[in-house]
Design a protein around this motif. Structure first.
Motif, PDB file in Angstrom:
ATOM      1  N   GLU A 105       0.988  -1.248   0.002  1.00 60.36           N
ATOM      2  CA  GLU A 105      -0.106  -0.123   0.076  1.00 60.36           C
ATOM      3  C   GLU A 105       0.873   1.381  -0.049  1.00 60.36           C
ATOM      4  O   GLU A 105       1.799   1.335   0.469  1.00 60.36           O
ATOM      5  CB  GLU A 105      -1.057  -0.073   1.177  1.00 60.36           C
ATOM      6  N   ALA A 106       0.395   2.294  -0.544  1.00 57.94           N
ATOM      7  CA  ALA A 106       1.224   3.524  -0.697  1.00 57.94           C
ATOM      8  C   ALA A 106       1.482   4.049   0.425  1.00 57.94           C
ATOM      9  O   ALA A 106       0.690   4.127   1.681  1.00 57.94           O
ATOM     10  CB  ALA A 106       0.363   4.519  -1.554  1.00 57.94           C
ATOM     11  N   ALA A 107       2.865   4.530   0.644  1.00 55.79           N
ATOM     12  CA  ALA A 107       3.539   4.960   1.893  1.00 55.79           C
ATOM     13  C   ALA A 107       3.337   4.345   2.953  1.00 55.79           C
ATOM     14  O   ALA A 107       3.037   4.985   4.191  1.00 55.79           O
ATOM     15  CB  ALA A 107       2.854   6.454   2.042  1.00 55.79           C
ATOM     16  N   THR A 108       3.103   2.784   3.153  1.00 58.61           N
ATOM     17  CA  THR A 108       3.170   2.259   4.263  1.00 58.61           C
ATOM     18  C   THR A 108       4.241   1.135   4.386  1.00 58.61           C
ATOM     19  O   THR A 108       4.630   0.746   3.297  1.00 58.61           O
ATOM     20  CB  THR A 108       1.881   1.310   4.455  1.00 58.61           C
ATOM     21  N   PRO A 109       4.873   1.020   5.642  1.00 61.83           N
ATOM     22  CA  PRO A 109       5.715  -0.169   5.619  1.00 61.83           C
ATOM     23  C   PRO A 109       5.144  -1.528   5.470  1.00 61.83           C
ATOM     24  O   PRO A 109       4.157  -1.740   5.589  1.00 61.83           O
ATOM     25  CB  PRO A 109       6.616  -0.005   7.016  1.00 61.83           C
ATOM     26  N   HIS A 110       6.111  -2.416   4.932  1.00 60.49           N
ATOM     27  CA  HIS A 110       5.883  -4.061   4.865  1.00 60.49           C
ATOM     28  C   HIS A 110       5.913  -4.478   6.374  1.00 60.49           C
ATOM     29  O   HIS A 110       7.041  -4.231   6.746  1.00 60.49           O
ATOM     30  CB  HIS A 110       6.691  -4.562   3.939  1.00 60.49           C
ATOM     31  N   VAL A 111       5.026  -5.179   6.864  1.00 68.47           N
ATOM     32  CA  VAL A 111       5.164  -5.701   8.037  1.00 68.47           C
ATOM     33  C   VAL A 111       5.689  -7.368   8.019  1.00 68.47           C
ATOM     34  O   VAL A 111       5.168  -8.058   7.459  1.00 68.47           O
ATOM     35  CB  VAL A 111       3.735  -5.727   8.728  1.00 68.47           C
ATOM     36  N   LEU A 112       6.718  -7.425   8.838  1.00 68.39           N
ATOM     37  CA  LEU A 112       7.186  -8.987   8.780  1.00 68.39           C
ATOM     38  C   LEU A 112       6.901  -9.507  10.128  1.00 68.39           C
ATOM     39  O   LEU A 112       6.650 -10.864   9.874  1.00 68.39           O
ATOM     40  CB  LEU A 112       8.773  -8.604   8.806  1.00 68.39           C
ATOM     41  N   GLY A 138      15.914   0.623  -2.546  1.00 73.25           N
ATOM     42  CA  GLY A 138      16.257   0.103  -1.284  1.00 73.25           C
ATOM     43  C   GLY A 138      16.434   0.878  -0.255  1.00 73.25           C
ATOM     44  O   GLY A 138      17.423   0.686   0.550  1.00 73.25           O
ATOM     45  N   GLU A 139      15.851   2.246  -0.191  1.00 80.93           N
ATOM     46  CA  GLU A 139      16.428   3.267   0.617  1.00 80.93           C
ATOM     47  C   GLU A 139      15.754   3.102   2.032  1.00 80.93           C
ATOM     48  O   GLU A 139      16.061   3.636   3.034  1.00 80.93           O
ATOM     49  CB  GLU A 139      16.124   4.728  -0.171  1.00 80.93           C
ATOM     50  N   LEU A 230      11.285   2.512  -0.104  1.00 83.02           N
ATOM     51  CA  LEU A 230      11.645   3.829  -0.591  1.00 83.02           C
ATOM     52  C   LEU A 230      12.416   3.888  -1.619  1.00 83.02           C
ATOM     53  O   LEU A 230      13.600   3.242  -1.424  1.00 83.02           O
ATOM     54  CB  LEU A 230      11.982   4.739   0.644  1.00 83.02           C
ATOM     55  N   GLY A 231      12.306   4.780  -2.687  1.00 85.38           N
ATOM     56  CA  GLY A 231      13.460   5.069  -3.424  1.00 85.38           C
ATOM     57  C   GLY A 231      13.661   6.503  -3.478  1.00 85.38           C
ATOM     58  O   GLY A 231      13.240   7.201  -2.643  1.00 85.38           O
ATOM     59  N   TRP A 232      13.995   7.187  -4.750  1.00 84.06           N
ATOM     60  CA  TRP A 232      14.203   8.736  -4.751  1.00 84.06           C
ATOM     61  C   TRP A 232      13.341   9.268  -5.960  1.00 84.06           C
ATOM     62  O   TRP A 232      13.130   8.788  -6.872  1.00 84.06           O
ATOM     63  CB  TRP A 232      15.882   8.808  -5.097  1.00 84.06           C
ATOM     64  N   LYS A 233      12.943  10.557  -5.585  1.00 88.59           N
ATOM     65  CA  LYS A 233      12.561  11.329  -6.475  1.00 88.59           C
ATOM     66  C   LYS A 233      13.444  12.676  -6.772  1.00 88.59           C
ATOM     67  O   LYS A 233      14.474  12.529  -6.304  1.00 88.59           O
ATOM     68  CB  LYS A 233      11.170  12.066  -5.930  1.00 88.59           C
ATOM     69  N   SER A 234      13.162  13.728  -7.382  1.00 83.97           N
ATOM     70  CA  SER A 234      14.065  14.653  -7.601  1.00 83.97           C
ATOM     71  C   SER A 234      14.401  15.497  -6.449  1.00 83.97           C
ATOM     72  O   SER A 234      13.593  15.371  -5.547  1.00 83.97           O
ATOM     73  CB  SER A 234      13.619  15.737  -8.802  1.00 83.97           C
ATOM     74  N   ALA A 235      15.378  16.004  -6.389  1.00 81.00           N
ATOM     75  CA  ALA A 235      15.894  16.879  -5.422  1.00 81.00           C
ATOM     76  C   ALA A 235      16.009  16.406  -3.892  1.00 81.00           C
ATOM     77  O   ALA A 235      15.790  16.939  -2.960  1.00 81.00           O
ATOM     78  CB  ALA A 235      14.974  18.248  -4.998  1.00 81.00           C
ATOM     79  N   GLY A 236      16.271  15.084  -4.018  1.00 78.95           N
ATOM     80  CA  GLY A 236      16.625  14.207  -2.701  1.00 78.95           C
ATOM     81  C   GLY A 236      15.394  13.944  -2.177  1.00 78.95           C
ATOM     82  O   GLY A 236      15.498  13.707  -0.595  1.00 78.95           O
TER      83      GLY A 236
END
Length: 288
Positions: A105-112, A138-139, A230-236
Protein backbone atom coordinates in the motif's frame (compact mmCIF):
# COMPACT_ATOMS: atom_id res chain seq x y z
CA UNK A 1 6.27 -25.80 -7.20
CA UNK A 2 8.45 -24.14 -4.54
CA UNK A 3 5.77 -21.46 -4.08
CA UNK A 4 2.87 -23.93 -4.15
CA UNK A 5 3.89 -26.00 -1.13
CA UNK A 6 3.48 -24.86 2.48
CA UNK A 7 5.85 -26.13 5.18
CA UNK A 8 4.46 -26.36 8.72
CA UNK A 9 5.88 -27.42 12.08
CA UNK A 10 3.96 -28.14 15.28
CA UNK A 11 5.66 -28.51 18.66
CA UNK A 12 4.62 -30.55 21.71
CA UNK A 13 1.05 -31.30 20.71
CA UNK A 14 0.10 -27.75 19.71
CA UNK A 15 -2.90 -27.53 17.38
CA UNK A 16 -1.54 -24.44 15.60
CA UNK A 17 1.75 -24.37 13.71
CA UNK A 18 4.82 -22.47 14.85
CA UNK A 19 6.17 -22.61 11.30
CA UNK A 20 3.90 -21.82 8.33
CA UNK A 21 5.92 -20.70 5.32
CA UNK A 22 6.02 -21.43 1.58
CA UNK A 23 8.54 -24.18 0.94
CA UNK A 24 10.83 -22.13 -1.29
CA UNK A 25 10.82 -19.04 0.93
CA UNK A 26 11.82 -21.08 3.98
CA UNK A 27 14.94 -22.11 2.05
CA UNK A 28 15.68 -18.56 0.79
CA UNK A 29 14.36 -19.41 -2.68
CA UNK A 30 11.12 -17.47 -2.94
CA UNK A 31 11.04 -16.78 -6.67
CA UNK A 32 10.75 -20.38 -7.79
CA UNK A 33 14.09 -20.28 -9.58
CA UNK A 34 17.31 -21.80 -8.34
CA UNK A 35 20.03 -19.60 -6.84
CA UNK A 36 22.97 -20.94 -4.85
CA UNK A 37 22.72 -20.10 -1.13
CA UNK A 38 25.89 -20.71 0.91
CA UNK A 39 24.92 -19.71 4.42
CA UNK A 40 25.37 -21.06 7.92
CA UNK A 41 21.69 -21.85 8.48
CA UNK A 42 20.36 -22.51 4.96
CA UNK A 43 22.11 -24.15 2.02
CA UNK A 44 20.32 -24.26 -1.34
CA UNK A 45 22.26 -26.43 -3.76
CA UNK A 46 21.81 -27.64 -7.36
CA UNK A 47 19.13 -28.33 -8.27
CA UNK A 48 16.65 -27.80 -5.47
CA UNK A 49 18.70 -29.46 -2.74
CA UNK A 50 17.35 -27.50 0.22
CA UNK A 51 19.04 -27.89 3.61
CA UNK A 52 18.16 -26.23 6.93
CA UNK A 53 20.40 -26.15 10.00
CA UNK A 54 18.12 -24.14 12.29
CA UNK A 55 17.88 -25.89 15.70
CA UNK A 56 14.26 -26.86 16.39
CA UNK A 57 14.03 -28.15 19.97
CA UNK A 58 10.94 -29.84 21.39
CA UNK A 59 10.10 -31.53 24.66
CA UNK A 60 7.47 -34.18 23.94
CA UNK A 61 6.98 -34.35 20.20
CA UNK A 62 7.10 -32.66 16.80
CA UNK A 63 4.99 -32.83 13.65
CA UNK A 64 6.23 -31.57 10.26
CA UNK A 65 3.86 -31.34 7.29
CA UNK A 66 4.01 -30.20 3.68
CA UNK A 67 0.78 -29.10 1.98
CA UNK A 68 0.37 -28.91 -1.78
CA UNK A 69 -1.99 -26.00 -2.50
CA UNK A 70 -2.10 -26.63 -6.27
CA UNK A 71 -3.98 -29.12 -8.45
CA UNK A 72 -0.72 -30.61 -9.77
CA UNK A 73 1.25 -33.39 -8.10
CA UNK A 74 4.62 -32.51 -6.57
CA UNK A 75 7.38 -35.09 -6.07
CA UNK A 76 9.33 -34.48 -2.88
CA UNK A 77 12.21 -36.36 -1.26
CA UNK A 78 13.12 -35.50 2.31
CA UNK A 79 15.20 -36.44 5.32
CA UNK A 80 14.65 -35.26 8.89
CA UNK A 81 17.48 -35.75 11.36
CA UNK A 82 16.59 -35.61 15.05
CA UNK A 83 17.96 -36.51 18.45
CA UNK A 84 16.03 -37.75 21.48
CA UNK A 85 16.92 -37.29 25.12
CA UNK A 86 18.43 -34.49 27.13
CA UNK A 87 16.78 -31.69 29.04
CA UNK A 88 15.23 -29.11 26.70
CA UNK A 89 12.83 -27.60 29.22
CA UNK A 90 14.57 -24.23 29.01
CA UNK A 91 14.97 -24.17 25.23
CA UNK A 92 12.86 -21.78 23.18
CA UNK A 93 10.63 -22.94 20.33
CA UNK A 94 11.46 -22.25 16.68
CA UNK A 95 8.96 -20.09 14.76
CA UNK A 96 8.74 -18.82 11.18
CA UNK A 97 6.03 -16.64 9.61
CA UNK A 98 5.42 -15.47 6.04
CA UNK A 99 3.73 -12.30 4.88
CA UNK A 100 3.33 -10.72 1.47
CA UNK A 101 2.39 -7.22 0.34
CA UNK A 102 1.53 -7.36 -3.36
CA UNK A 103 1.54 -4.54 -4.06
CA UNK A 104 2.51 -2.68 -0.92
CA UNK A 105 0.00 0.00 0.00
CA UNK A 106 1.15 3.52 -0.77
CA UNK A 107 3.38 5.15 1.86
CA UNK A 108 3.13 2.24 4.31
CA UNK A 109 5.85 -0.13 5.52
CA UNK A 110 5.74 -3.87 4.91
CA UNK A 111 5.11 -5.77 8.16
CA UNK A 112 7.33 -8.79 8.81
CA UNK A 113 6.06 -9.60 12.30
CA UNK A 114 3.64 -8.13 14.82
CA UNK A 115 1.87 -8.82 18.08
CA UNK A 116 4.25 -11.48 19.40
CA UNK A 117 4.12 -11.84 23.20
CA UNK A 118 6.65 -13.62 25.38
CA UNK A 119 10.42 -13.86 25.73
CA UNK A 120 12.67 -14.83 22.89
CA UNK A 121 15.00 -13.69 20.16
CA UNK A 122 14.63 -12.71 16.53
CA UNK A 123 17.12 -14.62 14.39
CA UNK A 124 16.40 -14.30 10.70
CA UNK A 125 14.88 -12.50 7.73
CA UNK A 126 14.41 -13.60 4.14
CA UNK A 127 12.74 -11.30 1.62
CA UNK A 128 11.74 -11.94 -1.98
CA UNK A 129 11.52 -8.37 -3.27
CA UNK A 130 9.89 -7.57 -6.59
CA UNK A 131 10.56 -4.05 -7.87
CA UNK A 132 7.66 -2.36 -9.66
CA UNK A 133 9.29 1.01 -10.46
CA UNK A 134 12.37 2.31 -12.21
CA UNK A 135 15.30 3.57 -10.16
CA UNK A 136 16.74 2.58 -6.79
CA UNK A 137 14.33 0.75 -4.50
CA UNK A 138 16.21 0.01 -1.27
CA UNK A 139 16.42 3.25 0.69
CA UNK A 140 13.91 2.09 3.30
CA UNK A 141 14.79 1.27 6.90
CA UNK A 142 13.99 -1.93 8.78
CA UNK A 143 12.68 -1.27 12.29
CA UNK A 144 12.48 -3.56 15.32
CA UNK A 145 10.00 -2.57 18.03
CA UNK A 146 10.95 -4.49 21.18
CA UNK A 147 9.21 -5.00 24.53
CA UNK A 148 7.63 -1.65 25.53
CA UNK A 149 8.22 0.08 22.19
CA UNK A 150 5.01 1.33 20.62
CA UNK A 151 4.55 0.25 17.01
CA UNK A 152 4.74 3.34 14.84
CA UNK A 153 6.74 5.22 17.46
CA UNK A 154 10.47 5.08 18.09
CA UNK A 155 11.90 1.56 17.65
CA UNK A 156 14.80 0.15 19.63
CA UNK A 157 16.55 -0.72 16.36
CA UNK A 158 16.28 1.29 13.13
CA UNK A 159 18.35 0.39 10.09
CA UNK A 160 20.06 2.73 7.66
CA UNK A 161 18.86 1.22 4.39
CA UNK A 162 17.75 -2.05 2.86
CA UNK A 163 21.08 -2.95 1.29
CA UNK A 164 22.89 -2.13 4.55
CA UNK A 165 20.67 -4.51 6.54
CA UNK A 166 21.37 -7.36 4.13
CA UNK A 167 25.11 -6.73 4.23
CA UNK A 168 25.68 -4.79 1.01
CA UNK A 169 26.46 -1.16 0.31
CA UNK A 170 25.88 1.51 -2.31
CA UNK A 171 22.86 -0.16 -3.91
CA UNK A 172 24.59 -3.58 -4.36
CA UNK A 173 25.94 -1.91 -7.52
CA UNK A 174 29.47 -2.91 -8.59
CA UNK A 175 30.58 -0.29 -11.16
CA UNK A 176 30.43 -1.76 -14.62
CA UNK A 177 28.59 -4.88 -13.44
CA UNK A 178 25.40 -3.58 -11.83
CA UNK A 179 23.53 -5.56 -9.19
CA UNK A 180 25.88 -8.28 -7.94
CA UNK A 181 24.64 -11.41 -6.19
CA UNK A 182 26.51 -12.69 -3.12
CA UNK A 183 26.04 -15.30 -0.39
CA UNK A 184 27.92 -15.39 2.93
CA UNK A 185 27.42 -17.29 6.21
CA UNK A 186 24.98 -14.81 7.76
CA UNK A 187 23.76 -12.44 5.05
CA UNK A 188 23.46 -12.14 1.31
CA UNK A 189 21.57 -11.35 -1.86
CA UNK A 190 21.95 -14.66 -3.71
CA UNK A 191 19.32 -13.98 -6.36
CA UNK A 192 19.05 -11.22 -8.96
CA UNK A 193 16.46 -11.77 -11.71
CA UNK A 194 16.89 -9.20 -14.48
CA UNK A 195 14.39 -8.05 -17.11
CA UNK A 196 14.70 -9.92 -20.40
CA UNK A 197 13.25 -7.25 -22.67
CA UNK A 198 10.08 -9.27 -23.19
CA UNK A 199 7.84 -10.86 -20.57
CA UNK A 200 10.09 -10.37 -17.54
CA UNK A 201 9.64 -6.63 -17.29
CA UNK A 202 10.80 -5.95 -13.72
CA UNK A 203 13.71 -6.84 -11.46
CA UNK A 204 13.39 -9.42 -8.69
CA UNK A 205 15.73 -10.00 -5.73
CA UNK A 206 16.18 -12.58 -2.97
CA UNK A 207 17.95 -11.46 0.25
CA UNK A 208 18.62 -12.97 3.68
CA UNK A 209 20.01 -11.94 7.06
CA UNK A 210 20.56 -14.48 9.85
CA UNK A 211 20.92 -12.91 13.30
CA UNK A 212 22.91 -15.82 14.72
CA UNK A 213 26.02 -13.95 15.78
CA UNK A 214 23.90 -10.89 16.61
CA UNK A 215 20.49 -12.13 17.86
CA UNK A 216 17.86 -9.55 18.72
CA UNK A 217 16.60 -10.39 22.22
CA UNK A 218 13.25 -9.36 23.65
CA UNK A 219 11.88 -9.93 27.15
CA UNK A 220 8.13 -9.32 27.04
CA UNK A 221 7.35 -9.31 23.34
CA UNK A 222 8.03 -8.19 19.81
CA UNK A 223 5.25 -5.72 18.99
CA UNK A 224 6.33 -5.20 15.40
CA UNK A 225 9.05 -5.57 12.79
CA UNK A 226 8.59 -3.66 9.54
CA UNK A 227 10.55 -2.36 6.57
CA UNK A 228 10.01 0.67 4.37
CA UNK A 229 10.03 0.58 0.57
CA UNK A 230 11.59 3.83 -0.58
CA UNK A 231 13.30 5.14 -3.68
CA UNK A 232 14.25 8.64 -4.79
CA UNK A 233 12.43 11.49 -6.47
CA UNK A 234 14.08 14.67 -7.68
CA UNK A 235 15.92 17.00 -5.32
CA UNK A 236 16.69 14.25 -2.80
CA UNK A 237 13.07 13.53 -1.92
CA UNK A 238 11.92 10.04 -0.94
CA UNK A 239 9.67 8.11 -3.33
CA UNK A 240 7.29 5.69 -1.56
CA UNK A 241 7.15 2.48 -3.59
CA UNK A 242 4.41 -0.07 -4.19
CA UNK A 243 6.56 -3.15 -4.63
CA UNK A 244 5.87 -6.87 -4.26
CA UNK A 245 7.47 -7.83 -0.93
CA UNK A 246 7.26 -11.33 0.57
CA UNK A 247 9.03 -11.84 3.89
CA UNK A 248 9.87 -14.78 6.11
CA UNK A 249 10.55 -13.83 9.74
CA UNK A 250 12.34 -16.38 11.95
CA UNK A 251 12.45 -16.23 15.74
CA UNK A 252 12.60 -18.29 18.92
CA UNK A 253 9.92 -17.94 21.59
CA UNK A 254 9.23 -19.32 25.06
CA UNK A 255 5.95 -20.87 23.89
CA UNK A 256 5.00 -23.15 20.96
CA UNK A 257 2.12 -20.99 19.67
CA UNK A 258 1.76 -17.26 19.04
CA UNK A 259 -0.34 -14.93 16.89
CA UNK A 260 0.20 -15.53 13.19
CA UNK A 261 -1.09 -14.25 9.85
CA UNK A 262 -3.55 -16.07 7.61
CA UNK A 263 -2.26 -19.32 6.17
CA UNK A 264 -0.56 -18.89 2.79
CA UNK A 265 -2.96 -19.77 -0.04
CA UNK A 266 -2.21 -20.62 -3.66
CA UNK A 267 -3.45 -17.19 -4.74
CA UNK A 268 -1.45 -15.34 -2.09
CA UNK A 269 1.79 -17.18 -2.92
CA UNK A 270 1.55 -17.18 -6.72
CA UNK A 271 4.37 -15.56 -8.67
CA UNK A 272 4.57 -14.73 -12.36
CA UNK A 273 8.00 -14.49 -13.93
CA UNK A 274 6.71 -14.02 -17.46
CA UNK A 275 7.33 -17.35 -19.16
CA UNK A 276 5.37 -16.31 -22.24
CA UNK A 277 2.27 -14.68 -23.64
CA UNK A 278 -0.06 -17.39 -22.33
CA UNK A 279 -0.60 -18.88 -18.87
CA UNK A 280 2.75 -19.06 -17.09
CA UNK A 281 2.05 -22.32 -15.27
CA UNK A 282 -0.28 -25.29 -15.78
CA UNK A 283 -0.91 -25.44 -12.04
CA UNK A 284 -3.96 -23.88 -10.47
CA UNK A 285 -5.48 -23.83 -6.98
CA UNK A 286 -6.30 -27.24 -5.54
CA UNK A 287 -9.95 -28.21 -5.98
CA UNK A 288 -11.78 -28.49 -2.69
Amino acid sequence: HWRQLVLRAYWDGAEEPAVEVPYGDFFASGWGRFAQVDSQMIASNPHGGFNSYWPMPFREGAVLTLENTSDQDARVYYQVTYELGGDHSEDAYFHAQWRRSNPLEAATPHVLLEGVEGQGQYVGTYIAWGVNSNGWWGEGEIKFYLDDDEAGGFPTIAGTGTEDYFGGAWNFDVPGEGYTAFSTPYLGMPQVIRPDGLYISQQRFGMYRWHVADPIHFTTGLPRVDIQALGWKSAGRYLPLRDDIASTAIFYLDRPVTVRPEAPSFEAMEIHLGAGAGPHSPAGPARR
